[in-house]
Structures are given as C-alpha cells and as structure tokens.
Motif scaffolding. Structure first.
Motif, PDB file in Angstrom:
ATOM      1  N   MET A 132      40.160 -47.272   7.341  1.00  0.00           N
ATOM      2  CA  MET A 132      40.923 -48.099   7.987  1.00  0.00           C
ATOM      3  C   MET A 132      40.468 -49.702   8.235  1.00  0.00           C
ATOM      4  O   MET A 132      41.148 -50.445   8.197  1.00  0.00           O
ATOM      5  N   THR A 133      39.129 -49.707   8.661  1.00  0.00           N
ATOM      6  CA  THR A 133      38.741 -51.085   8.875  1.00  0.00           C
ATOM      7  C   THR A 133      38.615 -51.743   7.619  1.00  0.00           C
ATOM      8  O   THR A 133      38.868 -53.172   7.573  1.00  0.00           O
ATOM      9  N   THR A 134      38.115 -51.290   6.630  1.00  0.00           N
ATOM     10  CA  THR A 134      38.225 -51.992   5.299  1.00  0.00           C
ATOM     11  C   THR A 134      39.669 -52.531   4.869  1.00  0.00           C
ATOM     12  O   THR A 134      39.884 -53.659   4.600  1.00  0.00           O
ATOM     13  N   LEU A 135      40.703 -51.780   5.024  1.00  0.00           N
ATOM     14  CA  LEU A 135      41.961 -51.890   4.555  1.00  0.00           C
ATOM     15  C   LEU A 135      42.553 -52.962   5.428  1.00  0.00           C
ATOM     16  O   LEU A 135      43.205 -53.983   4.954  1.00  0.00           O
ATOM     17  N   VAL A 136      42.355 -52.822   6.927  1.00  0.00           N
ATOM     18  CA  VAL A 136      43.000 -54.060   7.694  1.00  0.00           C
ATOM     19  C   VAL A 136      42.244 -55.253   7.556  1.00  0.00           C
ATOM     20  O   VAL A 136      42.938 -56.436   7.560  1.00  0.00           O
ATOM     21  N   ALA A 137      40.914 -55.150   7.460  1.00  0.00           N
ATOM     22  CA  ALA A 137      40.268 -56.503   7.553  1.00  0.00           C
ATOM     23  C   ALA A 137      40.392 -56.979   6.256  1.00  0.00           C
ATOM     24  O   ALA A 137      40.598 -58.496   5.775  1.00  0.00           O
ATOM     25  N   LEU A 138      40.705 -56.388   4.968  1.00  0.00           N
ATOM     26  CA  LEU A 138      40.985 -56.853   3.527  1.00  0.00           C
ATOM     27  C   LEU A 138      42.389 -57.544   3.887  1.00  0.00           C
ATOM     28  O   LEU A 138      42.423 -58.744   3.264  1.00  0.00           O
ATOM     29  N   ALA A 139      43.652 -56.884   4.452  1.00  0.00           N
ATOM     30  CA  ALA A 139      44.748 -57.676   4.433  1.00  0.00           C
ATOM     31  C   ALA A 139      44.487 -58.928   5.550  1.00  0.00           C
ATOM     32  O   ALA A 139      45.087 -60.136   5.157  1.00  0.00           O
ATOM     33  N   GLY A 140      43.779 -58.972   6.529  1.00  0.00           N
ATOM     34  CA  GLY A 140      43.753 -59.934   7.359  1.00  0.00           C
ATOM     35  C   GLY A 140      42.706 -61.312   6.819  1.00  0.00           C
ATOM     36  O   GLY A 140      43.010 -62.074   6.871  1.00  0.00           O
ATOM     37  N   GLY A 141      41.616 -60.699   6.354  1.00  0.00           N
ATOM     38  CA  GLY A 141      40.785 -61.601   5.499  1.00  0.00           C
ATOM     39  C   GLY A 141      41.285 -62.462   4.559  1.00  0.00           C
ATOM     40  O   GLY A 141      41.277 -63.683   4.271  1.00  0.00           O
ATOM     41  N   VAL A 190      50.413 -67.436 -13.761  1.00  0.00           N
ATOM     42  CA  VAL A 190      50.930 -68.005 -14.809  1.00  0.00           C
ATOM     43  C   VAL A 190      51.265 -67.004 -15.998  1.00  0.00           C
ATOM     44  O   VAL A 190      52.205 -66.897 -16.811  1.00  0.00           O
ATOM     45  N   ASP A 191      50.165 -65.847 -15.958  1.00  0.00           N
ATOM     46  CA  ASP A 191      50.396 -65.072 -16.803  1.00  0.00           C
ATOM     47  C   ASP A 191      51.497 -63.885 -16.656  1.00  0.00           C
ATOM     48  O   ASP A 191      51.677 -62.866 -17.356  1.00  0.00           O
ATOM     49  N   GLY A 192      52.109 -63.984 -15.395  1.00  0.00           N
ATOM     50  CA  GLY A 192      53.291 -63.225 -15.157  1.00  0.00           C
ATOM     51  C   GLY A 192      52.847 -62.325 -14.091  1.00  0.00           C
ATOM     52  O   GLY A 192      53.908 -61.444 -13.478  1.00  0.00           O
ATOM     53  N   CYS A 193      51.718 -62.251 -13.004  1.00  0.00           N
ATOM     54  CA  CYS A 193      51.391 -61.368 -12.258  1.00  0.00           C
ATOM     55  C   CYS A 193      52.123 -61.821 -10.997  1.00  0.00           C
ATOM     56  O   CYS A 193      52.091 -63.239 -10.740  1.00  0.00           O
ATOM     57  N   ALA A 246      48.014 -60.038  -8.799  1.00  0.00           N
ATOM     58  CA  ALA A 246      46.917 -60.773  -9.187  1.00  0.00           C
ATOM     59  C   ALA A 246      45.729 -60.422  -8.252  1.00  0.00           C
ATOM     60  O   ALA A 246      44.520 -60.654  -8.693  1.00  0.00           O
ATOM     61  N   PHE A 247      45.848 -60.467  -6.992  1.00  0.00           N
ATOM     62  CA  PHE A 247      44.791 -59.834  -5.882  1.00  0.00           C
ATOM     63  C   PHE A 247      43.942 -58.622  -6.246  1.00  0.00           C
ATOM     64  O   PHE A 247      42.847 -58.628  -6.443  1.00  0.00           O
ATOM     65  N   ARG A 248      44.965 -57.605  -6.864  1.00  0.00           N
ATOM     66  CA  ARG A 248      44.472 -56.291  -7.271  1.00  0.00           C
ATOM     67  C   ARG A 248      43.433 -56.270  -8.575  1.00  0.00           C
ATOM     68  O   ARG A 248      42.418 -55.675  -8.604  1.00  0.00           O
ATOM     69  N   ILE A 249      44.130 -57.125  -9.580  1.00  0.00           N
ATOM     70  CA  ILE A 249      43.329 -57.229 -10.932  1.00  0.00           C
ATOM     71  C   ILE A 249      42.219 -58.260 -10.973  1.00  0.00           C
ATOM     72  O   ILE A 249      41.111 -58.118 -11.269  1.00  0.00           O
ATOM     73  N   VAL A 250      42.269 -59.515 -10.291  1.00  0.00           N
ATOM     74  CA  VAL A 250      41.548 -60.759 -10.357  1.00  0.00           C
ATOM     75  C   VAL A 250      40.410 -60.757  -9.195  1.00  0.00           C
ATOM     76  O   VAL A 250      39.229 -60.872  -9.308  1.00  0.00           O
ATOM     77  N   LEU A 294      36.108 -58.694  -7.450  1.00  0.00           N
ATOM     78  CA  LEU A 294      35.066 -59.553  -7.250  1.00  0.00           C
ATOM     79  C   LEU A 294      34.441 -59.201  -5.571  1.00  0.00           C
ATOM     80  O   LEU A 294      33.541 -59.818  -5.333  1.00  0.00           O
ATOM     81  N   LEU A 295      35.291 -58.707  -5.113  1.00  0.00           N
ATOM     82  CA  LEU A 295      34.888 -58.611  -3.532  1.00  0.00           C
ATOM     83  C   LEU A 295      34.165 -57.333  -3.206  1.00  0.00           C
ATOM     84  O   LEU A 295      33.824 -56.896  -2.040  1.00  0.00           O
ATOM     85  N   ARG A 296      33.741 -56.277  -4.266  1.00  0.00           N
ATOM     86  CA  ARG A 296      32.902 -55.254  -4.253  1.00  0.00           C
ATOM     87  C   ARG A 296      31.797 -55.321  -3.185  1.00  0.00           C
ATOM     88  O   ARG A 296      31.738 -54.666  -2.382  1.00  0.00           O
ATOM     89  N   PRO A 297      30.709 -56.488  -3.312  1.00  0.00           N
ATOM     90  CA  PRO A 297      29.700 -56.562  -2.343  1.00  0.00           C
ATOM     91  C   PRO A 297      30.225 -56.516  -0.903  1.00  0.00           C
ATOM     92  O   PRO A 297      29.551 -56.011   0.073  1.00  0.00           O
ATOM     93  N   GLY A 298      31.167 -57.617  -0.640  1.00  0.00           N
ATOM     94  CA  GLY A 298      31.649 -57.737   0.594  1.00  0.00           C
ATOM     95  C   GLY A 298      32.345 -56.478   1.394  1.00  0.00           C
ATOM     96  O   GLY A 298      32.043 -55.839   2.255  1.00  0.00           O
ATOM     97  N   LEU A 299      33.113 -55.795   0.455  1.00  0.00           N
ATOM     98  CA  LEU A 299      33.691 -54.473   1.034  1.00  0.00           C
ATOM     99  C   LEU A 299      32.844 -53.606   1.340  1.00  0.00           C
ATOM    100  O   LEU A 299      32.889 -52.606   2.419  1.00  0.00           O
ATOM    101  N   ILE A 300      31.629 -53.211   0.356  1.00  0.00           N
ATOM    102  CA  ILE A 300      30.711 -52.126   0.782  1.00  0.00           C
ATOM    103  C   ILE A 300      29.984 -52.653   1.878  1.00  0.00           C
ATOM    104  O   ILE A 300      29.443 -51.829   2.627  1.00  0.00           O
ATOM    105  N   ALA A 301      29.574 -54.032   2.225  1.00  0.00           N
ATOM    106  CA  ALA A 301      29.059 -54.446   3.350  1.00  0.00           C
ATOM    107  C   ALA A 301      29.756 -54.068   4.657  1.00  0.00           C
ATOM    108  O   ALA A 301      29.348 -53.431   5.620  1.00  0.00           O
ATOM    109  N   VAL A 302      31.000 -54.397   4.661  1.00  0.00           N
ATOM    110  CA  VAL A 302      31.951 -54.184   5.608  1.00  0.00           C
ATOM    111  C   VAL A 302      32.204 -52.633   5.933  1.00  0.00           C
ATOM    112  O   VAL A 302      32.063 -52.015   7.151  1.00  0.00           O
TER     113      VAL A 302
END
Length: 299
Positions: free
Chosen positions: A106-115, A197-200, A205-209, A213-221
C-alpha cells in the motif's frame, strides 16, 4: 630521406613532465594516506560495542535456564520452542508478516502515484503540500492514536489487522512520497515524451519507460515501510485487543511480567523478531543505498 626523418622528429610527442614528488610522513607514507591502525582501531571498537549486545541475546537464548556460563554450551533450543508454541509466537510472526507485506504494497503504490504527481505536474498548492509533508515528519506517532482510534471505531476496524496496516501506511506515506518524487525527477522527462511520440499514453509510458528505472527507489521505500511496520509497537498495542491478532513487538512485551522476566524466552523472541529484518537488509542493501542516495540528491 632527411626530410622524412625531420618530419618524424617534429611530430613525435614530447615526453611527459615528471610528477612532483608527494611529501611523505615519518613512516614514508604519502601525506594524505592515514596509517592502517587509525582506520581499523575505531572500526574495531565500534564493531565490538555493536556485536556484544547481539552475542548476549544469543547467549541467553541458547544456554539452559539458570546457567551462568559465558559460552552457550551445552546448547539448547528449549527457549525457542517455548516462545513459538506456548507463547504463540508462530501466530505473532504470521500477523507481523501480513502487516508488513500489506504495508509495503500500500505504501509503495500510493507513494508512487503521489510522487509522480509531485514530480511531473505543477499545481497551485504544490509547495504548500510539500511543506505539509515535511512538517508531518515532526509529528510523533503517539499524537495520531486518538484520531485514528476514533476513525477505526466508527469503521468497526478495531481489533483488525487492517487498522494497523492503514495506520502504518499513513505514518509512512510522507517520507515515501518525498523520496519517490525526488527519484522520479532524476528520470529524464524526454524519455516519456519519446514514448508518447511512439503512440503510448501517459500510463503506458510510465509503466514501460519510467517504472523499470525506479527499482532502487521502490525497493528502498518498500523495505523501509516493511521494517518499520514489523518493529512498530504502538499501533498494534492500541488497535489490537485479541491475542490471536497481535504482532511480534506486542508479543515480546507479554514476556515481561510485573515481578519477573523470562530472559531466555525474551532473548529467543528477540532473535525470531530480528531474523527477517536481517535477511531483508542482507539481500537488498545494494538497492537500498542506491535508492536513498538517489532520492535525496535532487529536490
């Protein structure tokens, strides 16, 4: 022939100038190189003061009751068996694990949206909201007990693990949102624009790109939220009355009586409580350091 030789001589690189000698100390070392003992001696003293309490807990948990030996021999696991079966630590362990995992998600999902909202969008009260998040870190958790208890009582969530999960999530969200927001700011915005531009769409775009790249931050949080909820005592004590719903910190408190303390059982319970945290940090320490440092660089 002479012209070729002259040309080669002219184009030959000039020899590099020798580096000036570095001043050396009395022992012959460079002036900026400290002796090894000045490094290892403070580290050794710190290590001794850190490991002695852990050895003391391990000693009480493994030696027989009534023994005064400084070595856990003969070794016994009676204290672990006692707290796991007779003192219901198996139930406490399961409850703490459920609370920790649910709080992490719950903390990771809500913090991801708010961040993401703080990092990518501009709105009028953005600075005020950031200031409120920072100021909320100065509020002790004890001040949240009365309003949270009233809310959970109205929702009929008292004596439910869900109340502890929600309380832990509320307590962890401000710092988590700030960390993830700063981490997202380090991801170039041009990457998302290229995906558009590629159609996302924005979410794709957030999910794919961005998300990979947020893996270290998500693991830390996530790890910070899990460890805090695993060790937190106050919310579980206030919102859980049934013994079958209590968590490990509350279970450790039940081992201390008014007149006596079972040191062997208490030490065994402490070892059980510490093992999951040690395992988590042993596997994620690389991502944890990277995530916290990256989340604290840019604001």
């Amino acid at each position: 022939m002479s012209t070729k030789v002259a040309t080669k001589a002219e184009t030959a690189p000039a020899p590099a100038a020798p580096e000036p000698p570095r001043p050396a100390g009395k022992s012959g070392r460079a002036w900026d190189e400290a002796p090894r003992w000045q490094i290892y001696l403070p580290l050794g003293i710190y290590l001794v003061f850190t490991l002695i309490p852990f050895y003391w807990i391990l000693l009480f948990s493994l030696r027989p009751a009534g023994s005064t030996s400084l070595v856990p021999w003969p070794m016994t696991f009676d204290h672990f068996e006692k707290v796991w079966t007779e003192r219901s630590f198996g139930v406490y362990f399961q409850n703490s694990l459920l609370v920790g995992i649910a709080t992490l998600v719950m903390t990771t999902l809500v913090a991801l949206a708010g961040g993401y909202a703080l990092a990518r969008f501009n709105f009028k009260v953005k600075q005020v909201f950031m200031l409120a998040l920072l100021c909320s870190q100065f509020v002790p958790g004890a001040l949240l007990l009365v309003p949270l208890f009233e809310i959970f009582a109205e929702l009929q969530m008292i004596n439910s693990l869900g109340s502890v999960v929600l309380a832990e999530t509320v307590f962890q969200l401000p710092l988590s949102i700030i960390l993830i927001s700063n981490f997202i700011k380090n991801v170039p915005y041009s990457l998302e624009e290229a995906a558009w531009v590629d159609g996302c769409n924005r979410f794709k775009a957030f999910r794919i790109v961005v998300l990979p790249l947020l893996r270290p931050g998500l693991i830390a949080v996530g790890s910070f939220a899990f460890v805090h909820s695993w060790n937190h005592f106050l919310f579980a004590l206030m919102f859980l009355n049934n013994q079958q719903k209590q968590t490990i910190p509350v279970g450790l408190n039940t081992l201390m009586g008014a007149d006596s303390v079972d040191l062997g059982a208490l030490a065994a319970g402490g070892i059980i409580a510490a093992v999951p945290v040690v395992i988590v940090f042993a596997f994620i320490q690389k991502w944890l350091i990277t995530g916290f440092s990256a989340g604290a660089v840019k604001g």
